[in-house]
Every structure is written in C-alpha cells, then in structure tokens.
Scaffold this motif. Sequence first.
Motif: not given
Length: 669
Positions: A363-367, A390-395, A442-454
């Motif tokens: 998820t994103n900062d300021d989530s 263990k989400a790589r680089f988001d640990e 159910i989603s194919t993507g993360n609960y991330n408001e930033k990446t949801a735009l790209v």
Amino acid sequence: MSNFIYNNRELSWLDFNYRVLKQAINPTVPLLEKLKFVAIHASNLDEFFMVRVAGLKDQVDAGYDVADISMRTPKQQLEEISTKVSSQVKTRNDIFENHLKPQLKSKRILINPKEYLSQVEEIFYLEILPVLTPVALNNINKIPFIQNLTSVFFVELEKDSKLFYSILIIPGVLPKSFKIKYKKQSVYYTTNYIVEKFLNKVYTNYNIKRYFLFRLTRNADLPIHQELSEDLLEAIEHYLDMRKKSNVVRLEIDREVDRYFIDKMIEYFDIEQNDIYITNGLIDFSFIFNMQETKKSLYYESFKPAVPLWLQKIEKRSFFEVLKSNDIFFIRPYHDFKLIIKFLEEAVLDKNVLSLKITLYRTNDDSKIIELLEKAAKNGKHVSVVIELKARFDEEKNVEWAKRLENAGCIVTYGFLDLKIHAKCMLVVRKEANKLVRYTHISTGNYNEKTALVYTDIDYLTKDELTGQEIINLFNYMMGYSDIFEWQRIKISPKNLRDSIINLIDNEIKNTKKGKKGRIIAKLNSLYDKQISDKLYEASLAGVKIDLIVRGLCSVVPKVKNMSENITVKSIIGRFLEHARILYFYDNGNERMFISTADWMVRNFDKRIEILYEIHNFKAKKFLKSILNINLSDKTAWELVKYTYKKPHLDNTSIGSQELLLKSIQKIL
C-alpha cells in the motif's frame, strides 16, 4: 523427455525491459514520458541485478550447475545476461544522448550542459560541498562500506610527486539533481555532474590526475528461512538490516579506465570481471523521475478515472443497497479505484457492519485504507488484517503498517514463513434483518491508491453468498490454518490453482479432439512454468487456438511448427503497467471467465497464496471479454515469434489498446 523448447526466464525478462526502453523512441509518446521510460528501464535493471542476478550468483557460488528448462546453467545464464545487458546499456545511452537530449534542447530543456556551470557554483558551495567527505585510501584507511546504488568517485591524486588515492561518496541525503532557470531555459544538473566539475574544489591542495564515477549494486535477495526465527516480524527486521551490507553483484563505471583500476575494484569488492559494466554514460537516471515542466504537451494528456455510467445513476445510494441486486466491477485506472475506498469508508461508518477482513501486500504512504482500518477498530468493529511482510522492497513499510494497525486494535497476522500472501481480497460482514450478510471485494491489484492510477487491474465487488463463505474460509486458512479447500468459486495456490488451470486446458483439448472448438485467452504479467507450458503446447498440437497476452517474460515459444503453431503471444507496453490477470476458456460454448492474482509462474503456483476467482455474472463476463478483445486487436503491441519479438510499426497516429480504453471506457461498461 519432451521435445518442447522454452525461453529462458532471465533473458526473456531482459527482452521485456528492452521493450520498455523502446518506448523512449515511440513517436506517440510525449517527450518527458519518453525520458521516463529510460529511467524506468534503468530502475528495472537495478532490481533485476539485486534479485535475479543475485540469485544466479548464489547458485554458482553454491556449486549448483543444473540447467533450467531452457537448458542453460546458472553460469551460462550469467554470461548471456552480461552480453545482453551491455548491449542494452549502449542502446540506452544512444537514445538518451543522441535522440532525447537534442529533442529536449529544442524545447529549451537542458541536461548537464557544459556552458552554464558558473550558474551552479553557488549550489556546489552552499548545498553540496558541506556534506561531502573525501576518504583517503591507504594502509590505515581501508575502503569504507558503500551503500547499495550509491554513486562514488574514485580519485587518483598527486602531491609532491607522490600518488594518493581517495573515494568521494555522494551522500543519499543530497537530491539527485538541481534545476535552474536561465535564459528562459530549464537547466538540470545532476549532482554527480556538479561534483565532477568541481572536484578540484574538494581536493584543493592536490593535483587530480585521474578519476571515474562508479556505483555498486548489492544482493537484495535475502531469503527468510523458517528455522531462523519463529517471530516473522523479528526475522524481517533482522534481514532488512543485513540487506544493507550484502555482497556486490554489479559494479558500474561511467567511462573506460585503465586495467590497474579494474583490478583495484575487483580486489576491493570481491567481484569478478564480468560483474563490471562500463556504461560510457550516466550510471544513475533516477533524477529523471523528479524532473518537472509546465508545458502540458511534454506529458501524457491528463485523465480523470471514470465512474461507470450505470453506477453513476445509483451512486447516491448505499453500496450495500446497490450490491443487493448488482455486482460492481471495473478496470482501473480507467475507472476510479476510489470507489473501493468509498465502499470501505461506508463500511467503517455503518453501525450494522460488525467485522472487516483484508489482505495487504503493498500500500502507499498516507494510505486512506490504513486510516480507515484504524478508524474501524477504534469504532469497535472486529478488524482482521493479513499483512505480507515479505513483499519485496516494501518490507520496511509493511512492518510499520503492522505495528500501527496493532496499536489501533486490529488483529494482525503475518501469514506463513514459507509462503508469500499475494491474494488481494476484503470481506465485510454486516447484520441485516437479524442475519449476517457477507460482502466481498476481490482484485487483481493491491490496495494502493498511487499505483491504482498507473496499473491496470480488475476490481470485483459482490454480495454472492457462496463467494463470501469461501473467502471466509480463505481468511481462516491464512489466519488460523484451516485446511478446507473444496470450494466452487475460488481456487488457491499452492493447494489447487495449478491443477485447476491444467484441468481447464485439458477440457479444451478434450473438446477439440471431439471435433469441437477449443479456445483459450490468457492475459498475464508473466508466464514461466514447465507444466503449464507443456500443457499449452499439447493443446496447440490438438488444435486449440491459444492467445496469450503476456506483458513480461514468457517461457512459451510460439509459432513453432509441430509444436506451437496455434499459439500467439502479444506484449502490451504503454502508458500504464498492464497488471490484470484475466482468463477465458471457451468450454464448448459455456465461456468460462476468471480473474486472478496469479501469473503462470512457479513462484505463484508453489510459493504464494494466490486466488483464481470464477466470474458468473453475465455483464461482468461480457465486460472482461471486451477487454481481452481490445487487447488482442492492439496494433501497437509487440508479438513474439519463436524467440524474437516483432517490433510494431508505429507512427504519430497509432492508437493502442490503452488509449482506446481511455477514450471509450464508458461505452464498454
């Protein structure tokens, strides 16, 4: 042993990254977006070395000499990777220096021009020099530890006819570049370039004989072994610290240097010759991500994610009311992910909602999601969060989220030591007319408001009772180790997802052998699994028509006579990162449709918790099939023919599937 052939995973991924780089000369891409594709290519390559190359080097060091499905040993793969990466870096430099910089100059945007250095001298003295610390290298001072992806100058100095050596580390606290406005031009100077041009101001009493800039890439692929710690949170924090001091897997040097210095680098960092890459150009393109200009024509045209027309008419009603008679489904970023946040917000404020369950991978900062979960717990609702540490680089970020949610009163669990939880789902339990009703997302993507735009992803909300029950069982498995998996709506890895895919392909083979139509469409990020590849080859030989839309790496080799003549592989690279996984099986006219969090990869089938969810809603199936058909008709997509991707013919009028969806999404849903 079969006679089937396969693409190598790492080389196939490098081919994908090359397709990303080629967006930098795509005539339909705006100028600063082209520049970003250069930076994305470089950033992708950094991660590739930190993880994939690091893993191969570990195998070689361990004496593991077994060939992969492409019949290459780890050592052979490293040799071919070195050759291919060197070629791509040369191409990247050519694109940057000879294509993009002249175009930028015509727009009065300059990068590291020699003629205006006097304009940044004050910046050097006031903002850079105070934090620089040259380190002498001698018998007393050995080379200090250098952080991952940190730029460093190696300098040979002379004084009183004696030679001295020093390194100058560019601190991470400094910005990557500085922007000045001069003569109505935007002038960008990278910090590395400024320091280089003022090196004599650092070493004031010495004659600088020779110098070069280098950068280290370190191993970030540190596995968590079950025997190391029973406390996964503690293990993750321990390994985050170890990662900073891991071994070197790549050393980049910005210019040709004498053999003497190459040998020095090999000695200092305990590396081999083929770990060294002479870039003959920039070694850090990350400053591009912070470049900002005001001319709109330099960027993609802005867009506002849409709310489906049919949903607009009922948007003022409660989500719970809408879901009584309609499933809600859409594709981001064309549709607005904020619909899911609004749904969660309504659930948090609804006095009849008793509990919330959710998986968090990234998820994103300021989530807003985290904020709402905290609020729900403080409002007395039962909140359960399965967070993947263990989400790589988001640990590191996920460790912080876990502690924050626990402090708010949420029940937080971390899944399994030996499996990543990659499933994305949310369950809301609400009391209605004295009974409990389950609402599922159910989603194919993360609960991330930033990446949801790209990122392109599918979101699906339903009140379906069977789906809700099976998702509860999934949460029980993830949080309490329940072992009931005989479900109808969903399949999960590592329990039964691969077998389910194989059975679906087998069904198409069976129907084709009976003289019926066989048809498979699979939209994925990546495909690398021998069993699945072999089954697709078998289906092709049986006459099943197979269209694969695979953004990244692909082990399947299409269009080979007597093996894969009925298989096509397309790759869509564009403004957005294709991330949705959508599967279609003709099934003798029944047309079964699925969404999934899983790519067809060994790791997704065997080492992760993933979801495959079958869609039964007629309108949703029609919508997803439309998305697949638009992707398949994309004339700007790359097509894999045997081992080589065919470059699409592009001009200024070329319109890809992403642009088409931006313009016509409301007509599709």
